[in-house]
Design an enzyme around this catalytic site. Sequence first.
Site, PDB file in Angstrom:
ATOM      1  N   GLY A 265      13.185  68.121  67.369  1.00  0.00           N
ATOM      2  CA  GLY A 265      14.156  67.878  66.073  1.00  0.00           C
ATOM      3  C   GLY A 265      13.985  66.823  66.149  1.00  0.00           C
ATOM      4  O   GLY A 265      12.778  66.277  65.542  1.00  0.00           O
ATOM      5  N   LEU A 266      15.147  65.937  65.490  1.00  0.00           N
ATOM      6  CA  LEU A 266      15.438  64.586  64.593  1.00  0.00           C
ATOM      7  C   LEU A 266      14.384  63.632  65.501  1.00  0.00           C
ATOM      8  O   LEU A 266      13.563  62.678  64.946  1.00  0.00           O
ATOM      9  CB  LEU A 266      16.393  64.128  64.389  1.00  0.00           C
ATOM     10  N   GLY A 267      15.309  63.770  66.966  1.00  0.00           N
ATOM     11  CA  GLY A 267      14.045  62.320  67.526  1.00  0.00           C
ATOM     12  C   GLY A 267      13.277  62.456  67.922  1.00  0.00           C
ATOM     13  O   GLY A 267      12.808  61.244  67.823  1.00  0.00           O
TER      14      GLY A 267
ATOM     15  N   TYR B 126      33.326  69.630  66.788  1.00  0.00           N
ATOM     16  CA  TYR B 126      31.621  69.670  66.301  1.00  0.00           C
ATOM     17  C   TYR B 126      31.901  69.015  65.331  1.00  0.00           C
ATOM     18  O   TYR B 126      31.240  67.257  65.237  1.00  0.00           O
ATOM     19  CB  TYR B 126      30.404  70.063  66.092  1.00  0.00           C
TER      20      TYR B 126
ATOM     21  N   SER C  35      27.315  62.898  60.561  1.00  0.00           N
ATOM     22  CA  SER C  35      27.009  64.345  60.521  1.00  0.00           C
ATOM     23  C   SER C  35      27.431  64.114  58.833  1.00  0.00           C
ATOM     24  O   SER C  35      29.030  63.770  59.211  1.00  0.00           O
ATOM     25  CB  SER C  35      26.975  65.497  61.164  1.00  0.00           C
TER      26      SER C  35
END
Length: 304
Positions: A25-27, A174, A149
């Site tokens: 993903g983003l990482g 979340y 987020s």
Amino acid sequence: MSGFTERDVPDQSGRTVFITGANAGLGFHVARVLAGKHARVLIGCRSEERARKAMRRIKAEFPIAELEFIELDQASLNSVRAAAERVCEEPRLDLLINNAGIMGVPLTRTDDGFEAQLGVNYLAPFALTGLLLNKLEESRGARVVTTASIAHRRATIDFDDLDAEDHYDPWKRYAQSKLADLMFAYELDRRLAAAGRRTISVAAHPGMAETELMRNMPDLVQKIAPVVTAVFNSAAQGAWPTLMAATERHVTGGDYYGPNQLFETRGKAVRVGSTKASKDNEAARRLWDVSVRMTGVDPGLAGI
């Protein structure tokens, strides 16, 4: 600047970066870009197999990439402490990117008994950061980047039931964890500045991006995922705000970065704003103190 992309990342030669959740993903894309810009990248991941797979992908694109696996399970404070000890053995640490997280999972508990989203998304980064602050301070221009987020916009901190002992809604929990991350990023920077530290703390969010977190989304959302990803950011594009926060030369402590289009859901990275709740200094100090008690990690910075 009209917007920041990975093409704007300056040379990172000589810098060492620790990225949590860097295998996917983003990482992964943050790791890929920084390795391609000559940083030494420490890949934080629970699974060595998955980390090695990600490292091979990066090496295929950048054969000279300098990569190292760091075992890290953010559902365990023992693992967080062990990872921090390993990172402190590095000659230097210039950048900590708190990227790893989970989203919308059923009620579960970490090894330490915390509600999982609070524990993995917030308490583990709080503890990891606290354990690495002295190492970061050894390097001029060091930064801590924490992933928030747009979900923080609909969140509050439920101090009366912070750990979901009485009630659990996965999406509210979340959102709360991401608000906590953003409040932590701001409070950390205030405390670092008050202590005369050189390290700064900033935050970023990816907007709406295609990542492995979507596997926990409701079935309907997963079915329309191809449409969503066509409209919003890819995982590589979702990494741009984090890359800007981590590397842009004019970043200052307390900044927050996200996409510049469609209500911050897509586009290039720019500096963005956040909610009144995220800037509640009194609540942030209270959250800090609670976090110290829950994790047993005191970053050693007096409140102001």
